[in-house]
Design a protein around this motif. Structure first.
Motif, mmCIF file in Angstrom:
data_model
loop_
_atom_site.group_PDB
_atom_site.id
_atom_site.type_symbol
_atom_site.label_atom_id
_atom_site.label_comp_id
_atom_site.label_asym_id
_atom_site.label_seq_id
_atom_site.Cartn_x
_atom_site.Cartn_y
_atom_site.Cartn_z
ATOM 1 N N SER A 16 0.838 -1.208 0.000
ATOM 2 C CA SER A 16 0.000 0.000 0.000
ATOM 3 C C SER A 16 0.866 1.248 0.000
ATOM 4 C CB SER A 16 -0.936 0.009 1.203
ATOM 5 O OG SER A 16 -1.787 -1.107 1.157
ATOM 6 N N PHE A 17 1.900 1.257 0.834
ATOM 7 C CA PHE A 17 2.800 2.404 0.863
ATOM 8 C C PHE A 17 3.435 2.619 -0.503
ATOM 9 C CE2 PHE A 17 7.065 4.127 1.104
ATOM 10 C CZ PHE A 17 6.783 5.391 1.589
ATOM 11 N N ALA A 18 3.904 1.546 -1.139
ATOM 12 C CA ALA A 18 4.554 1.671 -2.448
ATOM 13 C C ALA A 18 3.600 2.313 -3.461
ATOM 14 C CB ALA A 18 5.036 0.311 -2.938
ATOM 15 N N HIS A 19 2.353 1.888 -3.463
ATOM 16 C CA HIS A 19 1.370 2.451 -4.399
ATOM 17 C C HIS A 19 1.105 3.930 -4.099
ATOM 18 C CE1 HIS A 19 -2.093 2.873 -6.980
ATOM 19 N NE2 HIS A 19 -2.786 3.310 -5.942
ATOM 20 N N LEU A 20 0.824 4.246 -2.836
ATOM 21 C CA LEU A 20 0.513 5.631 -2.466
ATOM 22 C C LEU A 20 1.703 6.556 -2.700
ATOM 23 C CD1 LEU A 20 -1.464 4.804 0.785
ATOM 24 C CD2 LEU A 20 -2.437 5.685 -1.354
ATOM 25 N N ASP A 21 2.898 6.076 -2.377
ATOM 26 C CA ASP A 21 4.078 6.911 -2.558
ATOM 27 C C ASP A 21 4.389 7.107 -4.042
ATOM 28 O OD1 ASP A 21 6.138 8.440 -1.168
ATOM 29 O OD2 ASP A 21 7.532 7.009 -2.093
ATOM 30 N N ALA A 22 4.159 6.093 -4.860
ATOM 31 C CA ALA A 22 4.365 6.241 -6.308
ATOM 32 C C ALA A 22 3.414 7.302 -6.864
ATOM 33 C CB ALA A 22 4.165 4.906 -7.018
ATOM 34 N N GLN A 23 2.171 7.297 -6.391
ATOM 35 C CA GLN A 23 1.222 8.316 -6.851
ATOM 36 C C GLN A 23 1.666 9.710 -6.394
ATOM 37 O OE1 GLN A 23 -0.371 7.450 -9.218
ATOM 38 N NE2 GLN A 23 -2.353 6.563 -8.765
ATOM 39 N N ARG A 24 2.155 9.807 -5.186
ATOM 40 C CA ARG A 24 2.633 11.108 -4.686
ATOM 41 C C ARG A 24 3.833 11.583 -5.511
ATOM 42 N NH1 ARG A 24 2.240 14.242 0.174
ATOM 43 N NH2 ARG A 24 4.180 15.345 0.622
ATOM 44 N N ARG A 25 4.782 10.702 -5.776
ATOM 45 C CA ARG A 25 5.949 11.087 -6.587
ATOM 46 C C ARG A 25 5.525 11.487 -8.001
ATOM 47 N NH1 ARG A 25 8.056 6.442 -4.456
ATOM 48 N NH2 ARG A 25 8.083 5.515 -6.512
ATOM 49 N N ARG A 26 4.490 10.854 -8.507
ATOM 50 C CA ARG A 26 4.015 11.144 -9.864
ATOM 51 C C ARG A 26 3.304 12.495 -9.955
ATOM 52 N NH1 ARG A 26 -0.625 7.455 -12.438
ATOM 53 N NH2 ARG A 26 -1.231 8.856 -14.102
ATOM 54 N N HIS A 27 2.558 12.864 -8.919
ATOM 55 C CA HIS A 27 1.675 14.028 -9.015
ATOM 56 C C HIS A 27 2.065 15.242 -8.163
ATOM 57 C CE1 HIS A 27 -1.067 11.782 -11.492
ATOM 58 N NE2 HIS A 27 -1.070 10.810 -10.601
ATOM 59 N N PHE A 28 2.852 15.039 -7.131
ATOM 60 C CA PHE A 28 3.199 16.160 -6.244
ATOM 61 C C PHE A 28 4.308 16.979 -6.905
ATOM 62 C CE2 PHE A 28 3.849 18.286 -2.223
ATOM 63 C CZ PHE A 28 2.682 18.048 -1.514
ATOM 64 N N PRO A 29 4.266 18.305 -6.824
ATOM 65 C CA PRO A 29 5.359 19.098 -7.403
ATOM 66 C C PRO A 29 6.701 18.659 -6.799
ATOM 67 C CG PRO A 29 3.542 20.525 -6.732
ATOM 68 C CD PRO A 29 3.239 19.149 -6.199
ATOM 69 N N PRO A 30 7.651 18.244 -7.636
ATOM 70 C CA PRO A 30 8.909 17.678 -7.116
ATOM 71 C C PRO A 30 9.652 18.590 -6.150
ATOM 72 C CG PRO A 30 8.830 17.548 -9.528
ATOM 73 C CD PRO A 30 7.606 18.297 -9.087
ATOM 74 N N GLU A 31 9.615 19.896 -6.396
ATOM 75 C CA GLU A 31 10.345 20.822 -5.523
ATOM 76 C C GLU A 31 9.701 20.929 -4.143
ATOM 77 O OE1 GLU A 31 7.196 23.168 -7.682
ATOM 78 O OE2 GLU A 31 8.622 21.601 -8.240
ATOM 79 N N ARG A 32 8.463 20.474 -4.003
ATOM 80 C CA ARG A 32 7.753 20.508 -2.717
ATOM 81 C C ARG A 32 7.632 19.129 -2.069
ATOM 82 N NH1 ARG A 32 5.184 25.049 -1.524
ATOM 83 N NH2 ARG A 32 4.561 26.562 -3.062
ATOM 84 N N ASN A 33 7.979 18.102 -2.808
ATOM 85 C CA ASN A 33 7.784 16.735 -2.318
ATOM 86 C C ASN A 33 8.998 16.288 -1.501
ATOM 87 O OD1 ASN A 33 6.528 14.317 -1.894
ATOM 88 N ND2 ASN A 33 7.046 13.472 -3.897
ATOM 89 N N LEU A 34 9.048 16.753 -0.262
ATOM 90 C CA LEU A 34 10.197 16.488 0.602
ATOM 91 C C LEU A 34 10.017 15.257 1.482
ATOM 92 C CD1 LEU A 34 10.819 20.169 1.774
ATOM 93 C CD2 LEU A 34 11.846 18.955 -0.165
ATOM 94 N N ILE A 35 8.811 14.715 1.522
ATOM 95 C CA ILE A 35 8.514 13.587 2.405
ATOM 96 C C ILE A 35 7.706 12.540 1.640
ATOM 97 C CG2 ILE A 35 8.652 14.869 4.567
ATOM 98 C CD1 ILE A 35 5.637 15.284 4.417
ATOM 99 N N PRO A 36 7.778 11.286 2.055
ATOM 100 C CA PRO A 36 7.001 10.248 1.361
ATOM 101 C C PRO A 36 5.509 10.346 1.695
ATOM 102 C CG PRO A 36 8.236 9.312 3.190
ATOM 103 C CD PRO A 36 8.633 10.753 3.095
ATOM 104 N N ALA A 37 4.712 9.554 0.996
ATOM 105 C CA ALA A 37 3.275 9.494 1.266
ATOM 106 C C ALA A 37 3.056 9.166 2.746
ATOM 107 C CB ALA A 37 2.617 8.445 0.383
ATOM 108 N N HIS A 38 2.037 9.792 3.331
ATOM 109 C CA HIS A 38 1.789 9.628 4.764
ATOM 110 C C HIS A 38 0.344 9.971 5.099
ATOM 111 C CE1 HIS A 38 2.879 13.779 4.017
ATOM 112 N NE2 HIS A 38 2.107 14.109 5.055
ATOM 113 N N LEU A 39 -0.103 9.493 6.223
ATOM 114 C CA LEU A 39 -1.409 9.835 6.776
ATOM 115 C C LEU A 39 -1.137 10.500 8.117
ATOM 116 C CD1 LEU A 39 -4.517 7.498 6.992
ATOM 117 C CD2 LEU A 39 -3.977 9.199 8.713
ATOM 118 N N THR A 40 -1.353 11.800 8.189
ATOM 119 C CA THR A 40 -1.039 12.550 9.404
ATOM 120 C C THR A 40 -2.157 12.426 10.425
ATOM 121 O OG1 THR A 40 0.231 14.126 8.095
ATOM 122 C CG2 THR A 40 -0.418 14.821 10.305
ATOM 123 N N LEU A 41 -1.779 12.063 11.633
ATOM 124 C CA LEU A 41 -2.709 12.018 12.763
ATOM 125 C C LEU A 41 -2.667 13.338 13.540
ATOM 126 C CD1 LEU A 41 -1.876 8.415 13.928
ATOM 127 C CD2 LEU A 41 -3.924 9.145 12.738
#
Length: 170
Positions: A16-41
């Motif tokens: 699940s992490f691999a899928h979510l993080d791949a989507q984040r790397r694909r769509h998040f602006p690279p200059e702002r993508n400093l952290i992997p996919a996450h669910l913040t509590l």
């Protein structure tokens, strides 16, 4: 800096992490993508209380089973999009922690909790809408597992790991 704010997130099973993080790397602006996919509590817990926060998390997760999650749909954020997560046990756990830490919560952390994983943010609205429509067209709900709680130091850039608290001591 010992008083750097702490962020608490949920860790995912590997697939699940691999899928979510791949989507984040694909769509998040690279200059702002400093952290992997996450669910913040929690976005901002007091850094000076790290030892007691860590002790609470260790005790809480030690005998708890991993948390079942359903990645249920997509949410349009205006300038980005996120996957909506359904997880009654996670919502209950987060509510219990919010009650325990009530005096230390920021207004953002004191408000309602709607679990999600952001895969795009801070892009022009038209780009966000196009991404949302593309993801929605190819989306099928899927099951995931919350495997641990992850504590991070926030010092203005990429987050620094402060602790990993696996459910059931896994």
């Amino acid at each position: 800096m010992a008083d750097a704010p702490l962020i608490l997130t949920l860790g995912f099973d590997g697939a699940s992490f691999a899928h979510l993080d791949a989507q984040r790397r694909r769509h998040f602006p690279p200059e702002r993508n400093l952290i992997p996919a996450h669910l913040t509590l929690f976005h901002h817990l007091p850094g000076e209380k790290e030892p007691e926060i860590a002790a609470t998390l260790r005790a809480l997760t030690r005998d708890a089973a991993p948390i079942p999650l359903t990645v249920a749909g997509l949410r349009f954020l205006g300038r980005g999009c996120a996957y909506d997560i359904e997880a009654p046990r996670l919502v209950a756990l987060r509510r219990d922690l919010a009650i325990r830490w009530q005096a230390d919560l920021t207004p953002q952390d004191a408000q309602g909790f709607r679990p999600h994983v952001t895969v795009q943010n801070k892009v022009p609205a038209a780009e966000a809408r196009a991404t949302f429509e593309t993801l929605r067209a190819e989306f099928s709900p899927f099951e995931a597992t919350g495997t641990d709680l992850l504590l991070w130091h926030y010092r203005g850039g990429p987050w620094d790991a402060a602790g990993k608290f696996p459910f059931g001591g896994v």
